[in-house]
Design a protein around this motif. Structure first.
Motif, PDB file in Angstrom:
ATOM      1  N   PRO A 292       9.461  -0.251   2.667  1.00  0.00           N
ATOM      2  CA  PRO A 292       8.897   0.064   1.348  1.00  0.00           C
ATOM      3  C   PRO A 292       8.061  -1.112   0.859  1.00  0.00           C
ATOM      4  N   SER A 293       6.979  -0.810   0.212  1.00  0.00           N
ATOM      5  CA  SER A 293       6.049  -1.817  -0.251  1.00  0.00           C
ATOM      6  C   SER A 293       6.595  -2.539  -1.473  1.00  0.00           C
ATOM      7  N   ASP A 294       6.396  -3.864  -1.506  1.00  0.00           N
ATOM      8  CA  ASP A 294       6.774  -4.646  -2.670  1.00  0.00           C
ATOM      9  C   ASP A 294       5.528  -5.188  -3.360  1.00  0.00           C
ATOM     10  N   GLU A 295       4.423  -4.485  -3.166  1.00  0.00           N
ATOM     11  CA  GLU A 295       3.161  -4.894  -3.783  1.00  0.00           C
ATOM     12  C   GLU A 295       3.203  -4.675  -5.273  1.00  0.00           C
ATOM     13  N   VAL A 296       2.547  -5.556  -6.000  1.00  0.00           N
ATOM     14  CA  VAL A 296       2.470  -5.457  -7.445  1.00  0.00           C
ATOM     15  C   VAL A 296       1.299  -4.576  -7.814  1.00  0.00           C
ATOM     16  N   SER A 297       1.538  -3.635  -8.664  1.00  0.00           N
ATOM     17  CA  SER A 297       0.456  -2.783  -9.131  1.00  0.00           C
ATOM     18  C   SER A 297       0.044  -3.254 -10.519  1.00  0.00           C
ATOM     19  N   ASN A 298      -1.236  -3.492 -10.671  1.00  0.00           N
ATOM     20  CA  ASN A 298      -1.748  -3.953 -11.960  1.00  0.00           C
ATOM     21  C   ASN A 298      -2.521  -2.880 -12.682  1.00  0.00           C
ATOM     22  N   ASP A 299      -2.395  -1.664 -12.233  1.00  0.00           N
ATOM     23  CA  ASP A 299      -3.112  -0.561 -12.895  1.00  0.00           C
ATOM     24  C   ASP A 299      -2.439  -0.256 -14.229  1.00  0.00           C
ATOM     25  N   PRO A 300      -3.224   0.013 -15.280  1.00  0.00           N
ATOM     26  CA  PRO A 300      -2.632   0.305 -16.604  1.00  0.00           C
ATOM     27  C   PRO A 300      -1.931   1.637 -16.656  1.00  0.00           C
TER      28      PRO A 300
ATOM     29  N   MET B 269       2.965 -16.101   6.409  1.00  0.00           N
ATOM     30  CA  MET B 269       3.847 -14.977   6.124  1.00  0.00           C
ATOM     31  C   MET B 269       5.042 -15.387   5.272  1.00  0.00           C
ATOM     32  N   ASP B 270       5.443 -16.655   5.363  1.00  0.00           N
ATOM     33  CA  ASP B 270       6.627 -17.129   4.649  1.00  0.00           C
ATOM     34  C   ASP B 270       6.284 -17.956   3.414  1.00  0.00           C
ATOM     35  N   GLN B 271       5.027 -17.950   3.023  1.00  0.00           N
ATOM     36  CA  GLN B 271       4.598 -18.730   1.862  1.00  0.00           C
ATOM     37  C   GLN B 271       4.340 -17.812   0.673  1.00  0.00           C
ATOM     38  N   PRO B 272       4.389 -18.378  -0.536  1.00  0.00           N
ATOM     39  CA  PRO B 272       4.028 -17.574  -1.713  1.00  0.00           C
ATOM     40  C   PRO B 272       2.613 -17.011  -1.531  1.00  0.00           C
ATOM     41  N   HIS B 273       2.411 -15.836  -2.110  1.00  0.00           N
ATOM     42  CA  HIS B 273       1.149 -15.125  -1.875  1.00  0.00           C
ATOM     43  C   HIS B 273       0.561 -14.667  -3.214  1.00  0.00           C
ATOM     44  N   LEU B 274      -0.701 -14.974  -3.421  1.00  0.00           N
ATOM     45  CA  LEU B 274      -1.400 -14.562  -4.628  1.00  0.00           C
ATOM     46  C   LEU B 274      -1.964 -13.156  -4.420  1.00  0.00           C
ATOM     47  N   VAL B 275      -1.607 -12.243  -5.326  1.00  0.00           N
ATOM     48  CA  VAL B 275      -2.209 -10.909  -5.327  1.00  0.00           C
ATOM     49  C   VAL B 275      -2.995 -10.775  -6.626  1.00  0.00           C
ATOM     50  N   TYR B 276      -4.088 -10.055  -6.564  1.00  0.00           N
ATOM     51  CA  TYR B 276      -4.921  -9.905  -7.764  1.00  0.00           C
ATOM     52  C   TYR B 276      -5.635  -8.562  -7.721  1.00  0.00           C
ATOM     53  N   SER B 277      -6.146  -8.193  -8.864  1.00  0.00           N
ATOM     54  CA  SER B 277      -6.930  -6.961  -8.925  1.00  0.00           C
ATOM     55  C   SER B 277      -7.854  -7.019 -10.134  1.00  0.00           C
TER      56      SER B 277
ATOM     57  N   TYR C  24      -9.177  -8.807 -15.011  1.00  0.00           N
ATOM     58  CA  TYR C  24      -8.624  -9.471 -13.829  1.00  0.00           C
ATOM     59  C   TYR C  24      -7.142  -9.737 -14.076  1.00  0.00           C
ATOM     60  N   ASN C  25      -6.314  -9.360 -13.098  1.00  0.00           N
ATOM     61  CA  ASN C  25      -4.879  -9.608 -13.164  1.00  0.00           C
ATOM     62  C   ASN C  25      -4.449 -10.247 -11.860  1.00  0.00           C
ATOM     63  N   GLU C  26      -3.516 -11.156 -11.950  1.00  0.00           N
ATOM     64  CA  GLU C  26      -3.000 -11.781 -10.736  1.00  0.00           C
ATOM     65  C   GLU C  26      -1.513 -12.038 -10.886  1.00  0.00           C
ATOM     66  N   ALA C  27      -0.852 -12.169  -9.725  1.00  0.00           N
ATOM     67  CA  ALA C  27       0.564 -12.516  -9.699  1.00  0.00           C
ATOM     68  C   ALA C  27       0.831 -13.257  -8.398  1.00  0.00           C
ATOM     69  N   VAL C  28       1.785 -14.164  -8.412  1.00  0.00           N
ATOM     70  CA  VAL C  28       2.181 -14.878  -7.208  1.00  0.00           C
ATOM     71  C   VAL C  28       3.521 -14.300  -6.773  1.00  0.00           C
ATOM     72  N   LEU C  29       3.547 -13.787  -5.563  1.00  0.00           N
ATOM     73  CA  LEU C  29       4.763 -13.201  -4.994  1.00  0.00           C
ATOM     74  C   LEU C  29       5.437 -14.220  -4.076  1.00  0.00           C
ATOM     75  N   GLU C  30       6.750 -14.057  -3.867  1.00  0.00           N
ATOM     76  CA  GLU C  30       7.481 -14.954  -2.973  1.00  0.00           C
ATOM     77  C   GLU C  30       6.940 -14.887  -1.548  1.00  0.00           C
ATOM     78  N   ARG C  31       6.482 -13.717  -1.161  1.00  0.00           N
ATOM     79  CA  ARG C  31       5.880 -13.557   0.159  1.00  0.00           C
ATOM     80  C   ARG C  31       4.794 -12.497   0.044  1.00  0.00           C
ATOM     81  N   ALA C  32       3.994 -12.403   1.061  1.00  0.00           N
ATOM     82  CA  ALA C  32       2.878 -11.459   1.041  1.00  0.00           C
ATOM     83  C   ALA C  32       3.393 -10.020   1.036  1.00  0.00           C
ATOM     84  N   PRO C  33       2.635  -9.094   0.437  1.00  0.00           N
ATOM     85  CA  PRO C  33       3.002  -7.681   0.501  1.00  0.00           C
ATOM     86  C   PRO C  33       3.014  -7.211   1.962  1.00  0.00           C
TER      87      PRO C  33
END
Length: 190
Positions: A182-190, A102-110, A118-127
């Motif tokens: 509130p969600s801090d998830e990254v959206s990779n939708d165009p 929960m306290d580690q960087p988290h890879l999100v992708y879509s 394919y898109n990815e981003a590394v967040l400071e913490r998980a969404p």
């Protein structure tokens, strides 16, 4: 009442005396530990009660002792207890690992868009949703650990299990709070 088998070669009819030769052969099997009372009886065409009586009359009091079976049962129970302790420890270790994530960087992708890129981003913490899932999975692993622990001992462990169960409940409530942020998830939708 168990009846001896009737018919067939070497089979003694109920109430019929067992011959001295057959008695000697049965006693030889008893002394050689060539099976259970049933197996010896079946081999010689007599009941298991007859086999036990022949053993008793010959002074073979330990011939069919269950001591070996009891020792094997105790050994098997000890082996199973060790396996449960090992699984319980794995659950506890996994619960801790999940909480650490929960306290580690988290890879999100879509994958998405017209080109299915394919898109990815590394967040400071998980969404938030992933934090909730990590928290829930950790709580479940901790709960499984506690349930195994509770089956192993009744002394003081019930109190510890109750306390740890309270911690698991608190973790689940914290997950619900995180889910409502509130969600801090990254959206990779165009």
């Amino acid at each position: 009442m168990h009846q001896e088998r009737v018919g067939g070669e070497g089979v003694v009819a109920q109430g019929q005396r067992i011959s001295d030769e057959q008695r000697a052969a049965i006693l030889e099997d008893i002394r050689a530990k060539n099976g259970s009372t049933r197996a010896i009886g079946a081999r010689h065409g007599v009941s298991d009660a007859s086999v036990r009586k022949i053993a008793k009359d010959a002074g073979e009091t330990d011939a069919f002792s269950r001591e070996g079976t009891e020792k094997a049962t105790r050994a098997r129970q000890a082996d199973l207890a060790a396996m449960r302790a090992e699984v319980s420890e794995k659950y506890l270790r996994k619960a801790s690992e999940l909480l650490d994530q929960m306290d580690q960087p988290h890879l999100v992708y879509s994958f998405g868009g017209k080109e299915n890129t394919y898109n990815e981003a590394v967040l400071e913490r998980a969404p938030t949703g992933d934090l909730r899932n990590l928290m829930t999975a950790s709580a479940v692993a901790l709960d499984k650990h506690l349930k195994i622990l509770a089956t192993e001992t009744d002394s003081g462990a019930a109190t510890a299990a109750s306390m740890l169960s309270g911690i698991a409940d608190a973790l689940e409530k914290a997950a619900e709070v995180l889910d409502s942020e509130p969600s801090d998830e990254v959206s990779n939708d165009p």
